[in-house]
Design an enzyme around this catalytic site. Sequence first.
Site, short mmCIF file in Angstrom:
data_model
loop_
_atom_site.label_atom_id
_atom_site.label_comp_id
_atom_site.label_asym_id
_atom_site.label_seq_id
_atom_site.Cartn_x
_atom_site.Cartn_y
_atom_site.Cartn_z
N GLY A 10 39.93 50.53 50.47
CA GLY A 10 39.05 49.92 49.48
C GLY A 10 39.55 48.55 49.10
N CYS A 11 39.09 48.06 47.98
CA CYS A 11 39.44 46.72 47.50
C CYS A 11 40.94 46.49 47.57
CB CYS A 11 38.91 46.54 46.08
SG CYS A 11 39.38 44.98 45.34
N PHE A 12 41.33 45.43 48.27
CA PHE A 12 42.76 45.23 48.49
C PHE A 12 43.53 44.84 47.24
CE2 PHE A 12 41.22 41.31 51.15
CZ PHE A 12 40.71 40.66 50.03
N TRP A 13 42.87 44.30 46.21
CA TRP A 13 43.59 43.89 44.99
C TRP A 13 44.29 45.06 44.33
CZ3 TRP A 13 38.63 41.43 42.57
CH2 TRP A 13 38.32 40.25 43.24
N HIS A 153 41.34 51.25 41.79
CA HIS A 153 42.50 52.03 42.19
C HIS A 153 43.32 52.45 40.97
CE1 HIS A 153 41.44 49.98 45.93
NE2 HIS A 153 41.91 51.07 46.49
#
Length: 168
Positions: A10-13, A153
Amino acid sequence: MTERAVLAGGCFWGMQDLIRKMPGVVSTRVGYTGGDVPNATYRNHGTHAEGIEVIFDPDVMSYRRLLEFFFQIHDPTTPNRQGNDRGMSYRSAIYYENEDQKAVAEDTIKDVDASGLWPGKVVTELDPVGDFWEAEPEHQDYLERIPNGYTCHFVRPDWVLPRRDAAE
């Protein structure tokens, strides 16, 4: 001596923000991996996933432990989706560096499925590592610079595999 892991969840941040704090993690960077576009960018990343490259010290943290945490901070049972983020960019994938990493990943996936703790069966892709195109500077360390920025996350305390032995 360090090792390298390349993961997509998912979103890497959000992944970077949580993984970077683990003992034994030497460095992280976010980027695009597992797809078809050379020199991928945010605006043009084709079928690449948003991924994270983790350089870690295996004497402090095993690859198995890193994968267990990876499975705890994202939902590996939702194809091409994390939270409200949908599309191929947000798929769950492990890109292994060698046959040892592949075997550990296969074993960890089997254990996650067998545990019954996750909401469904693991759909995480398992493929050999390929190119990793570093994301633009504004995407690196995003949640350190913007602490209240978007993330999907979080650590799920109920998604923890039982310890098998002290060597893990």
